[in-house]
Design a protein around this motif. Structure first.
Motif, PDB file in Angstrom:
ATOM      1  N   LYS A  73       0.843  -1.204   0.000  1.00  0.00           N
ATOM      2  CA  LYS A  73       0.000   0.000   0.000  1.00  0.00           C
ATOM      3  C   LYS A  73       0.875   1.250   0.000  1.00  0.00           C
ATOM      4  O   LYS A  73       0.634   2.182  -0.768  1.00  0.00           O
ATOM      5  CB  LYS A  73      -0.909   0.013   1.234  1.00  0.00           C
ATOM      6  N   TRP A  74       1.889   1.241   0.868  1.00  0.00           N
ATOM      7  CA  TRP A  74       2.763   2.406   0.934  1.00  0.00           C
ATOM      8  C   TRP A  74       3.634   2.521  -0.317  1.00  0.00           C
ATOM      9  O   TRP A  74       3.859   3.614  -0.825  1.00  0.00           O
ATOM     10  CB  TRP A  74       3.640   2.352   2.188  1.00  0.00           C
ATOM     11  N   HIS A  75       4.083   1.401  -0.843  1.00  0.00           N
ATOM     12  CA  HIS A  75       4.872   1.379  -2.078  1.00  0.00           C
ATOM     13  C   HIS A  75       4.066   1.998  -3.216  1.00  0.00           C
ATOM     14  O   HIS A  75       4.587   2.775  -4.027  1.00  0.00           O
ATOM     15  CB  HIS A  75       5.249  -0.072  -2.409  1.00  0.00           C
ATOM     16  N   ASN A  76       2.778   1.673  -3.256  1.00  0.00           N
ATOM     17  CA  ASN A  76       1.872   2.187  -4.276  1.00  0.00           C
ATOM     18  C   ASN A  76       1.649   3.694  -4.110  1.00  0.00           C
ATOM     19  O   ASN A  76       1.772   4.470  -5.069  1.00  0.00           O
ATOM     20  CB  ASN A  76       0.539   1.429  -4.175  1.00  0.00           C
ATOM     21  N   LEU A  77       1.355   4.141  -2.884  1.00  0.00           N
ATOM     22  CA  LEU A  77       1.063   5.557  -2.636  1.00  0.00           C
ATOM     23  C   LEU A  77       2.306   6.430  -2.746  1.00  0.00           C
ATOM     24  O   LEU A  77       2.245   7.553  -3.262  1.00  0.00           O
ATOM     25  CB  LEU A  77       0.434   5.718  -1.241  1.00  0.00           C
ATOM     26  N   ALA A  78       3.441   5.923  -2.279  1.00  0.00           N
ATOM     27  CA  ALA A  78       4.688   6.703  -2.332  1.00  0.00           C
ATOM     28  C   ALA A  78       5.125   6.978  -3.760  1.00  0.00           C
ATOM     29  O   ALA A  78       5.849   7.947  -4.022  1.00  0.00           O
ATOM     30  CB  ALA A  78       5.797   5.965  -1.573  1.00  0.00           C
ATOM     31  N   SER A  79       4.671   6.140  -4.698  1.00  0.00           N
ATOM     32  CA  SER A  79       5.034   6.332  -6.103  1.00  0.00           C
ATOM     33  C   SER A  79       4.499   7.658  -6.644  1.00  0.00           C
ATOM     34  O   SER A  79       4.956   8.149  -7.672  1.00  0.00           O
ATOM     35  CB  SER A  79       4.507   5.170  -6.959  1.00  0.00           C
ATOM     36  N   ILE A  81       4.911  10.440  -5.151  1.00  0.00           N
ATOM     37  CA  ILE A  81       5.997  11.392  -4.907  1.00  0.00           C
ATOM     38  C   ILE A  81       7.191  11.037  -5.777  1.00  0.00           C
ATOM     39  O   ILE A  81       7.685  11.841  -6.550  1.00  0.00           O
ATOM     40  CB  ILE A  81       6.425  11.387  -3.416  1.00  0.00           C
ATOM     41  N   LYS A  82       7.632   9.772  -5.628  1.00  0.00           N
ATOM     42  CA  LYS A  82       8.744   9.261  -6.435  1.00  0.00           C
ATOM     43  C   LYS A  82       8.741   7.741  -6.343  1.00  0.00           C
ATOM     44  O   LYS A  82       8.345   7.178  -5.311  1.00  0.00           O
ATOM     45  CB  LYS A  82      10.082   9.824  -5.945  1.00  0.00           C
ATOM     46  N   PRO A  83       9.149   7.038  -7.388  1.00  0.00           N
ATOM     47  CA  PRO A  83       9.170   5.575  -7.346  1.00  0.00           C
ATOM     48  C   PRO A  83      10.176   5.077  -6.300  1.00  0.00           C
ATOM     49  O   PRO A  83      11.294   5.577  -6.226  1.00  0.00           O
ATOM     50  CB  PRO A  83       9.614   5.181  -8.757  1.00  0.00           C
ATOM     51  N   ILE A  84       9.746   4.116  -5.477  1.00  0.00           N
ATOM     52  CA  ILE A  84      10.661   3.473  -4.528  1.00  0.00           C
ATOM     53  C   ILE A  84      10.510   1.962  -4.670  1.00  0.00           C
ATOM     54  O   ILE A  84       9.479   1.476  -5.126  1.00  0.00           O
ATOM     55  CB  ILE A  84      10.392   3.904  -3.069  1.00  0.00           C
ATOM     56  N   SER A  85      11.526   1.237  -4.275  1.00  0.00           N
ATOM     57  CA  SER A  85      11.476  -0.222  -4.350  1.00  0.00           C
ATOM     58  C   SER A  85      10.643  -0.776  -3.197  1.00  0.00           C
ATOM     59  O   SER A  85      10.390  -0.081  -2.199  1.00  0.00           O
ATOM     60  CB  SER A  85      12.895  -0.799  -4.276  1.00  0.00           C
ATOM     61  N   VAL A  86      10.225  -2.034  -3.313  1.00  0.00           N
ATOM     62  CA  VAL A  86       9.477  -2.687  -2.234  1.00  0.00           C
ATOM     63  C   VAL A  86      10.363  -2.800  -0.990  1.00  0.00           C
ATOM     64  O   VAL A  86       9.884  -2.653   0.142  1.00  0.00           O
ATOM     65  CB  VAL A  86       8.974  -4.085  -2.673  1.00  0.00           C
ATOM     66  N   ALA A  87      11.662  -3.014  -1.204  1.00  0.00           N
ATOM     67  CA  ALA A  87      12.612  -3.098  -0.082  1.00  0.00           C
ATOM     68  C   ALA A  87      12.668  -1.772   0.677  1.00  0.00           C
ATOM     69  O   ALA A  87      12.681  -1.751   1.911  1.00  0.00           O
ATOM     70  CB  ALA A  87      14.001  -3.469  -0.595  1.00  0.00           C
ATOM     71  N   GLU A  88      12.673  -0.662  -0.079  1.00  0.00           N
ATOM     72  CA  GLU A  88      12.703   0.665   0.557  1.00  0.00           C
ATOM     73  C   GLU A  88      11.386   0.935   1.277  1.00  0.00           C
ATOM     74  O   GLU A  88      11.370   1.495   2.382  1.00  0.00           O
ATOM     75  CB  GLU A  88      12.948   1.743  -0.512  1.00  0.00           C
ATOM     76  N   ALA A  89      10.265   0.518   0.683  1.00  0.00           N
ATOM     77  CA  ALA A  89       8.953   0.681   1.318  1.00  0.00           C
ATOM     78  C   ALA A  89       8.883  -0.128   2.610  1.00  0.00           C
ATOM     79  O   ALA A  89       8.314   0.327   3.609  1.00  0.00           O
ATOM     80  CB  ALA A  89       7.846   0.240   0.360  1.00  0.00           C
ATOM     81  N   THR A  90       9.483  -1.321   2.580  1.00  0.00           N
ATOM     82  CA  THR A  90       9.539  -2.181   3.774  1.00  0.00           C
ATOM     83  C   THR A  90      10.280  -1.471   4.899  1.00  0.00           C
ATOM     84  O   THR A  90       9.823  -1.437   6.049  1.00  0.00           O
ATOM     85  CB  THR A  90      10.253  -3.514   3.451  1.00  0.00           C
ATOM     86  N   LYS A  91      11.416  -0.908   4.565  1.00  0.00           N
ATOM     87  CA  LYS A  91      12.234  -0.180   5.540  1.00  0.00           C
ATOM     88  C   LYS A  91      11.440   0.979   6.159  1.00  0.00           C
ATOM     89  O   LYS A  91      11.422   1.149   7.382  1.00  0.00           O
ATOM     90  CB  LYS A  91      13.482   0.364   4.842  1.00  0.00           C
ATOM     91  N   GLN A  92      10.774   1.752   5.314  1.00  0.00           N
ATOM     92  CA  GLN A  92      10.040   2.925   5.789  1.00  0.00           C
ATOM     93  C   GLN A  92       8.851   2.538   6.664  1.00  0.00           C
ATOM     94  O   GLN A  92       8.614   3.149   7.716  1.00  0.00           O
ATOM     95  CB  GLN A  92       9.578   3.759   4.593  1.00  0.00           C
ATOM     96  N   VAL A  93       8.106   1.511   6.258  1.00  0.00           N
ATOM     97  CA  VAL A  93       6.917   1.083   7.002  1.00  0.00           C
ATOM     98  C   VAL A  93       7.296   0.516   8.370  1.00  0.00           C
ATOM     99  O   VAL A  93       6.701   0.877   9.395  1.00  0.00           O
ATOM    100  CB  VAL A  93       6.105   0.036   6.192  1.00  0.00           C
ATOM    101  N   LEU A  94       8.299  -0.363   8.406  1.00  0.00           N
ATOM    102  CA  LEU A  94       8.679  -1.014   9.666  1.00  0.00           C
ATOM    103  C   LEU A  94       9.362  -0.050  10.634  1.00  0.00           C
ATOM    104  O   LEU A  94       9.129  -0.097  11.845  1.00  0.00           O
ATOM    105  CB  LEU A  94       9.569  -2.229   9.396  1.00  0.00           C
ATOM    106  N   ALA A  95      10.199   0.837  10.102  1.00  0.00           N
ATOM    107  CA  ALA A  95      10.857   1.834  10.957  1.00  0.00           C
ATOM    108  C   ALA A  95       9.823   2.799  11.526  1.00  0.00           C
ATOM    109  O   ALA A  95       9.878   3.165  12.709  1.00  0.00           O
ATOM    110  CB  ALA A  95      11.910   2.596  10.162  1.00  0.00           C
ATOM    111  N   ALA A  96       8.864   3.212  10.695  1.00  0.00           N
ATOM    112  CA  ALA A  96       7.814   4.130  11.140  1.00  0.00           C
ATOM    113  C   ALA A  96       6.922   3.475  12.193  1.00  0.00           C
ATOM    114  O   ALA A  96       6.491   4.124  13.149  1.00  0.00           O
ATOM    115  CB  ALA A  96       6.971   4.574   9.945  1.00  0.00           C
TER     116      ALA A  96
END
Length: 314
Positions: A73-79, A81-96
């Protein structure tokens, strides 16, 4: 403006990261070790009786899917702003998630995700995170209302008059919100918010809704299967109506992530008590849901928090 030396700034950032992680682990330990309602002896007896590698693996898989759909969901919405990888989305979601564990209704998650973006993108990140969580709340309310109505039809928890009054109050609230949508407060209005939401491509909204539905189905059925694992033998619709009602009412109450299981557990005790389910089973199922879907991701998220590096402002 006072200038902070680079080494001092690095030390302060490290201190904050360590405090977040230490605080998260302290609250987790405190809730598990000092909860006198958790009857571990009965739990171990039931676990030894019903333990199954396939069953445990299936429950763990549902936890992975629950968080994975949130990441997508976050990977989809963050796109937007700018495309991010699923790995980067994972990092952002879990850290947050880790950063938001001490804050009311996970408000810290908004700031946690914003830290991964440049300063001028902060408002957009907060707005997109609001949409990410908002669709989950809308689904919880809609499905929960139907579940509550079904449960009430079976067990008459509240009178028909009260149900009509509640729906009437909701209708009036929507009408008021619609009528004041043009009123601006500090530059913000409902009309502007709707316009901003409509600017996001429909494909992103559609994917967000689909992933939100899948995530809801996963965690609600995980709750259902955990009750089955504890030998709770009730009709599917009855059990699921209780589960959806619990999520609906519990999500309406302001709470902290680390107290999530206590709030849901308290609401669940009321509903499942009507169904004749033992209180200790309800508490354990609620605690396991919290442990599998909050504690385990927070443990992984702690790694990302400790390895976090601030964005350089352009």
């Amino acid at each position: 403006m006072i200038s902070i030396p680079h080494k001092t700034k690095q030390f302060l950032v490290l201190l904050i990261k360590v405090l977040i992680v230490a605080g998260a682990f302290y609250f987790i330990y405190n809730q598990l070790a000092n909860n006198d309602k958790l009857d571990w002896a009965q739990f171990m007896t039931k676990f030894k009786k019903n333990q199954s590698v396939i069953g445990i693996s299936f429950i763990l898989l549902l936890s992975v899917l629950n968080r994975y759909f949130e990441i997508l969901k976050w990977h989809n919405l963050a796109s937007y702003i700018k495309p991010i990888s699923v790995a980067e989305a994972t990092k952002q979601v879990l850290a947050a998630l880790t950063a938001g564990i001490f804050t009311p209704n996970g408000v810290g998650e908004y700031a946690g995700k914003a830290l991964y973006y440049e300063k001028h993108e902060t408002k957009q990140v907060v707005f997109l995170n609001l949409i990410c969580n908002g669709i989950q709340m809308v689904l919880t309310v809609i499905i929960g209302l139907f579940g509550l109505l079904y449960f009430n039809a079976q067990y008459n928890v509240i009178t028909t008059k009260t149900v009509v009054l509640l729906f009437g109050a909701l209708l009036v609230l929507f009408m008021i919100l619609f009528s004041i949508k043009k009123i601006t407060i500090k530059g913000y209005s409902i009309e502007k918010l709707i316009h901003k939401i409509n600017k996001i491509p429909k494909s992103i909204h559609q994917k967000n809704i689909l992933l939100g539905v899948l995530r809801y189905l996963v965690f609600s059925h995980q709750y259902y299967f955990l009750f089955l694992a504890f030998d709770v033998d009730l009709p599917y619709l009855t059990l699921m109506s209780a589960v959806t009602s619990v999520y609906f009412l519990a999500s309406s109450l302001p709470t902290f992530q680390f107290l999530d299981f206590a709030v849901k557990g308290s609401v669940a005790i009321f509903f499942f008590g009507i169904l004749g389910v033992n209180e200790w089973i309800v508490i354990f199922v609620s605690t396991l849901m919290w442990f599998l879907n909050v504690v385990l991701p927070v443990i992984i998220g702690s790694y990302y928090v400790l390895n976090f590096k601030t964005q350089k402002t352009k």
